[in-house]
Design an enzyme around this catalytic site. Structure first.
Site, PDB file in Angstrom:
ATOM      1  CB  SER A 127     -30.626  10.519  12.306  1.00 12.70           C
ATOM      2  OG  SER A 127     -31.041  11.178  13.479  1.00 12.70           O
ATOM      3  CG  HIS A 178     -30.295  15.208  11.268  1.00 14.24           C
ATOM      4  ND1 HIS A 178     -31.434  15.253  10.505  1.00 14.24           N
ATOM      5  CD2 HIS A 178     -30.448  14.149  12.118  1.00 14.24           C
ATOM      6  CE1 HIS A 178     -32.247  14.268  10.863  1.00 14.24           C
ATOM      7  NE2 HIS A 178     -31.677  13.600  11.848  1.00 14.24           N
TER       8      HIS A 178
END
Length: 206
Positions: A127, A178
């Site tokens: 991610s 992220h």
């Protein structure tokens, strides 16, 4: 006036997805991807092993590891949808470099915050790198007046907001990775991406 056709096969993105899926299958066949100790033994991020034992390879290997089927399906779906656009924008070699730097950079940022907070966390997943792809596309779309291939600024902003919202309202999500991946992706795109030059077509006059 127009732009050259950029619909080329994204070989690197396909390869990255394949590596993630194949390694996930290997992990499931030899143990469980949802077992933290097993994941550490096979390359997941764990700060003491990186900083104290010098196992820096974990910054890279953990990018290709996922905790459970939902984790890998969600990440690979996002990579499949967006990664090919970024690869065509950058080119194959630049895209590979871009992806790995975003992933490793996101891991370093996450590890740094964990050290500051004195938290021991086992982490893995693509991610951070995928958020890097989103950040890179956001920059590329912006310099192309709000559209790149089938992507628009609005679409990417919605993806970013929804992804961040999901991350902050769910447990076990590495939000630092992220956000770091997103910011690194923007910076890397600023360094690597070049807006394609328009191709002027000759017109025939009768």
């Amino acid at each position: 006036m127009g732009y050259r056709d950029s619909k080329k096969t994204a070989y690197i993105n396909i390869l990255l997805i394949a590596i993630n899926v194949l390694y996930f299958i290997f992990l499931e066949m030899t143990g469980s991807s949802e077992n933290s100790l097993f994941m550490i033994q096979h390359g997941a991020m764990y700060e003491p092993l990186v900083t104290e034992n010098g196992e820096y390879y974990r910054l890279l290997t953990s990018i290709f590891m996922h905790f459970g089927i939902n984790h890998i399906v969600n990440n690979m779906l996002m990579l499949f949808i967006l990664g090919d656009n970024m690869e065509r924008a950058l080119g194959h070699i630049k895209y590979l470099f871009f992806y790995l730097i975003c992933g490793v950079g996101a891991n370093i940022a996450s590890m740094t915050v964990n050290v500051m907070n004195k938290e021991l966390v086992v982490s893995a997943g693509a991610s951070g790198a995928i958020f890097g792809v989103i950040g890179g596309l956001l920059y590329a779309v912006a310099v192309n007046h709000g559209r790149l291939e089938d992507l628009s600024t609005r679409q990417l902003v919605v993806v970013i907001l929804c992804s961040l919202y999901f991350g902050f309202t769910s447990g076990g999500v590495d939000n630092v990775a992220h956000i770091a991946g997103l910011l690194i992706g923007i910076v890397m795109a600023m360094l690597l991406y070049r807006k394609p030059k328009p191709v002027y077509e000759d017109r025939l006059w009768e």
